[in-house]
Design an enzyme around this catalytic site. Structure first.
Site, PDB file in Angstrom:
ATOM      1  N   THR A   1     -11.330  -0.690  11.812  1.00  0.00           N
ATOM      2  CA  THR A   1     -10.446   0.152  11.017  1.00  0.00           C
ATOM      3  C   THR A   1     -11.221   1.348  10.522  1.00  0.00           C
ATOM      4  O   THR A   1     -12.457   1.321  10.457  1.00  0.00           O
ATOM      5  CB  THR A   1      -9.868  -0.617   9.809  1.00  0.00           C
ATOM      6  OG1 THR A   1      -8.877   0.191   9.165  1.00  0.00           O
ATOM      7  CG2 THR A   1     -10.941  -0.961   8.787  1.00  0.00           C
TER       8      THR A   1
ATOM      9  N   ASN B   1      -9.655   2.662   7.631  1.00  0.00           N
ATOM     10  CA  ASN B   1      -9.000   2.688   6.318  1.00  0.00           C
ATOM     11  C   ASN B   1     -10.019   2.227   5.267  1.00  0.00           C
ATOM     12  O   ASN B   1     -10.359   1.050   5.191  1.00  0.00           O
ATOM     13  CB  ASN B   1      -7.771   1.766   6.362  1.00  0.00           C
ATOM     14  CG  ASN B   1      -7.005   1.745   5.049  1.00  0.00           C
ATOM     15  OD1 ASN B   1      -7.589   1.825   3.972  1.00  0.00           O
ATOM     16  ND2 ASN B   1      -5.695   1.618   5.143  1.00  0.00           N
TER      17      ASN B   1
ATOM     18  N   HIS C   1      -9.834   1.879   2.111  1.00  0.00           N
ATOM     19  CA  HIS C   1      -9.317   0.901   1.139  1.00  0.00           C
ATOM     20  C   HIS C   1      -9.447  -0.511   1.691  1.00  0.00           C
ATOM     21  O   HIS C   1      -9.847  -1.440   0.995  1.00  0.00           O
ATOM     22  CB  HIS C   1      -7.844   1.169   0.819  1.00  0.00           C
ATOM     23  CG  HIS C   1      -7.606   2.457   0.113  1.00  0.00           C
ATOM     24  ND1 HIS C   1      -7.792   2.614  -1.235  1.00  0.00           N
ATOM     25  CD2 HIS C   1      -7.189   3.653   0.577  1.00  0.00           C
ATOM     26  CE1 HIS C   1      -7.506   3.855  -1.582  1.00  0.00           C
ATOM     27  NE2 HIS C   1      -7.136   4.505  -0.500  1.00  0.00           N
TER      28      HIS C   1
ATOM     29  N   ASP D   1      -4.027  -6.548  10.798  1.00  0.00           N
ATOM     30  CA  ASP D   1      -2.784  -5.795  10.748  1.00  0.00           C
ATOM     31  C   ASP D   1      -1.960  -6.400   9.627  1.00  0.00           C
ATOM     32  O   ASP D   1      -1.930  -7.624   9.457  1.00  0.00           O
ATOM     33  CB  ASP D   1      -2.047  -5.863  12.093  1.00  0.00           C
ATOM     34  CG  ASP D   1      -1.116  -4.669  12.271  1.00  0.00           C
ATOM     35  OD1 ASP D   1      -1.456  -3.566  11.806  1.00  0.00           O
ATOM     36  OD2 ASP D   1      -0.034  -4.837  12.869  1.00  0.00           O
ATOM     37  N   THR D   2      -1.331  -5.521   8.860  1.00  0.00           N
ATOM     38  CA  THR D   2      -0.581  -5.967   7.687  1.00  0.00           C
ATOM     39  C   THR D   2       0.821  -5.401   7.726  1.00  0.00           C
ATOM     40  O   THR D   2       1.013  -4.253   8.135  1.00  0.00           O
ATOM     41  CB  THR D   2      -1.300  -5.495   6.396  1.00  0.00           C
ATOM     42  OG1 THR D   2      -2.557  -6.128   6.311  1.00  0.00           O
ATOM     43  CG2 THR D   2      -0.483  -5.830   5.149  1.00  0.00           C
TER      44      THR D   2
ATOM     45  N   PHE E   1      -3.222   1.753  -2.198  1.00  0.00           N
ATOM     46  CA  PHE E   1      -2.706   2.586  -1.109  1.00  0.00           C
ATOM     47  C   PHE E   1      -1.392   2.008  -0.621  1.00  0.00           C
ATOM     48  O   PHE E   1      -0.941   0.950  -1.091  1.00  0.00           O
ATOM     49  CB  PHE E   1      -3.731   2.676   0.031  1.00  0.00           C
ATOM     50  CG  PHE E   1      -3.939   1.374   0.785  1.00  0.00           C
ATOM     51  CD1 PHE E   1      -4.667   0.344   0.230  1.00  0.00           C
ATOM     52  CD2 PHE E   1      -3.394   1.181   2.061  1.00  0.00           C
ATOM     53  CE1 PHE E   1      -4.851  -0.853   0.906  1.00  0.00           C
ATOM     54  CE2 PHE E   1      -3.574  -0.001   2.755  1.00  0.00           C
ATOM     55  CZ  PHE E   1      -4.307  -1.023   2.172  1.00  0.00           C
TER      56      PHE E   1
ATOM     57  N   ASP F   1       1.535  -0.166  -2.412  1.00  0.00           N
ATOM     58  CA  ASP F   1       1.062  -0.771  -3.667  1.00  0.00           C
ATOM     59  C   ASP F   1       1.873  -0.359  -4.901  1.00  0.00           C
ATOM     60  O   ASP F   1       2.113  -1.209  -5.766  1.00  0.00           O
ATOM     61  CB  ASP F   1      -0.428  -0.437  -3.898  1.00  0.00           C
ATOM     62  CG  ASP F   1      -1.360  -1.327  -3.087  1.00  0.00           C
ATOM     63  OD1 ASP F   1      -0.890  -2.348  -2.547  1.00  0.00           O
ATOM     64  OD2 ASP F   1      -2.561  -1.013  -3.004  1.00  0.00           O
TER      65      ASP F   1
ATOM     66  N   HIS G   1      -2.849 -10.724  -0.141  1.00  0.00           N
ATOM     67  CA  HIS G   1      -2.717 -11.166   1.251  1.00  0.00           C
ATOM     68  C   HIS G   1      -4.037 -10.979   2.016  1.00  0.00           C
ATOM     69  O   HIS G   1      -4.491 -11.840   2.729  1.00  0.00           O
ATOM     70  CB  HIS G   1      -1.604 -10.332   1.901  1.00  0.00           C
ATOM     71  CG  HIS G   1      -1.647  -8.866   1.533  1.00  0.00           C
ATOM     72  ND1 HIS G   1      -1.440  -8.432   0.262  1.00  0.00           N
ATOM     73  CD2 HIS G   1      -1.952  -7.753   2.241  1.00  0.00           C
ATOM     74  CE1 HIS G   1      -1.583  -7.122   0.208  1.00  0.00           C
ATOM     75  NE2 HIS G   1      -1.904  -6.689   1.399  1.00  0.00           N
TER      76      HIS G   1
HETATM   77  P1  IMP Z   1      -1.584  -1.290   8.933  1.00  0.00           P
HETATM   78  O1  IMP Z   1      -2.055  -2.682   8.814  1.00  0.00           O
HETATM   79  O2  IMP Z   1      -2.711  -0.314   8.708  1.00  0.00           O
HETATM   80  O3  IMP Z   1      -0.805  -1.031  10.178  1.00  0.00           O
HETATM   81  O4  IMP Z   1      -0.663  -1.046   7.684  1.00  0.00           O
HETATM   82  C1  IMP Z   1       0.722  -1.097   7.743  1.00  0.00           C
HETATM   83  C2  IMP Z   1       1.325  -0.362   6.559  1.00  0.00           C
HETATM   84  O5  IMP Z   1       1.313  -1.221   5.438  1.00  0.00           O
HETATM   85  C3  IMP Z   1       0.640   0.914   6.145  1.00  0.00           C
HETATM   86  O6  IMP Z   1       1.627   1.822   5.703  1.00  0.00           O
HETATM   87  C4  IMP Z   1      -0.211   0.512   5.019  1.00  0.00           C
HETATM   88  O7  IMP Z   1      -0.418   1.532   4.130  1.00  0.00           O
HETATM   89  C5  IMP Z   1       0.609  -0.607   4.403  1.00  0.00           C
HETATM   90  N1  IMP Z   1      -0.278  -1.583   3.805  1.00  0.00           N
HETATM   91  C6  IMP Z   1      -1.187  -2.361   4.440  1.00  0.00           C
HETATM   92  N2  IMP Z   1      -1.853  -3.102   3.542  1.00  0.00           N
HETATM   93  C7  IMP Z   1      -1.348  -2.770   2.323  1.00  0.00           C
HETATM   94  C8  IMP Z   1      -1.668  -3.189   1.008  1.00  0.00           C
HETATM   95  O8  IMP Z   1      -2.568  -4.005   0.741  1.00  0.00           O
HETATM   96  N3  IMP Z   1      -0.937  -2.624   0.025  1.00  0.00           N
HETATM   97  C9  IMP Z   1       0.043  -1.706   0.256  1.00  0.00           C
HETATM   98  N4  IMP Z   1       0.356  -1.279   1.462  1.00  0.00           N
HETATM   99  C10 IMP Z   1      -0.343  -1.804   2.503  1.00  0.00           C
END
Ligand code: IMP
Length: 201
Positions: free
Chosen positions: A14, A16, A18, A75-76, A155, A158, A183
């Site tokens: 990543t 990112n 954060h 991935d989230t 970010f 949140d 998570h």
């Molecule tokens: P990805 O895992 O980077 O694809 O994130 C998917 C989306 O969910 C992105 O818009 C992230 O900013 C958001 N996201 C992922 N993790 C978090 C978190 O811990 N808090 C808030 N938003 C999140």
């Protein structure tokens, strides 16, 4: 192995910052997590799949192919009950391709207008590749979507998410407080437990 401080390092697929900070805080000082940039890898890995698991696998396998090193990705997605699990795997680009956090939040709040069911969860999937084998870990944080954004920290979504058991949004918490519920920390705990249980070959 890092030649300077002899702490084991693991590439986190990543850029990112954060996510890197949160995972490093969750893992503690036994292992140094390094981002793609810190590993000297300049790549934007696509997330084209329909599941968090497949996107996480895509990212870790791409970096493993490129470097031959152990690595992990995550991935989230934010899954909102009243929207049948949306934005889910599409969380990053919910409002379109510009990936703006505030546009994504605006779209989410707009779609939830008039809904009393605000239940939602963040779900993180970590894909670890160790000695060429993939291992998946999942972390879930249940909570609810606020009517209006609150807080400046963190970010993504949140500012509009309050975890169960808390009264403030993730964006009103410092990282330590967020990690108490998060998570990502829950998935990282499993990653750490696995690494402890499985000494290197
Ligand atoms: P990805 O895992 O980077 O694809 O994130 C998917 C989306 O969910 C992105 O818009 C992230 O900013 C958001 N996201 C992922 N993790 C978090 C978190 O811990 N808090 C808030 N938003 C999140």
């Amino acid at each position: 192995m890092n030649a300077i401080n002899h702490k084991p390092t693991l590439i986190f697929a990543t850029n990112n910052v954060h996510k890197v900070e949160e995972i490093q805080a969750a893992i503690g000082d036994q292992l140094e997590v390094i981002s793609l940039k810190q590993a000297g890898i300049d790549i934007d890995i696509p997330e084209p799949h329909e599941t968090l698991e497949a996107n996480a696998s895509e990212k870790s396998s791409t970096i493993h192919r490129l470097t031959g090193n152990d690595c992990f990705s995550e991935d989230t997605g934010l899954e909102v009950d009243a929207l049948n699990g949306e934005p889910g795997v599409k969380s990053a680009r919910y409002a379109g391709d510009d990936r703006s956090f505030s546009n994504n939040i605006d779209k989410l709040l707009h779609k939830l207008q008039g809904h009393t069911d605000r239940k939602a969860r963040f779900r993180t999937v970590i894909s670890l590749i160790r000695d060429g084998q993939e291992h998946l870990f999942e972390g879930i944080c249940e909570g609810r979507i606020l009517a209006n954004p609150a807080g400046e920290q963190g970010f993504g979504y949140d500012p509009v998410f309050t975890p169960d058991g808390a009264t403030r949004s993730f964006a009103e918490m410092n990282m330590e407080e967020k990690n108490h519920y998060s998570h990502r920390r829950k998935a990282a705990d499993q990653l750490v437990a696995f690494l402890k249980m499985q000494p290197r070959r």
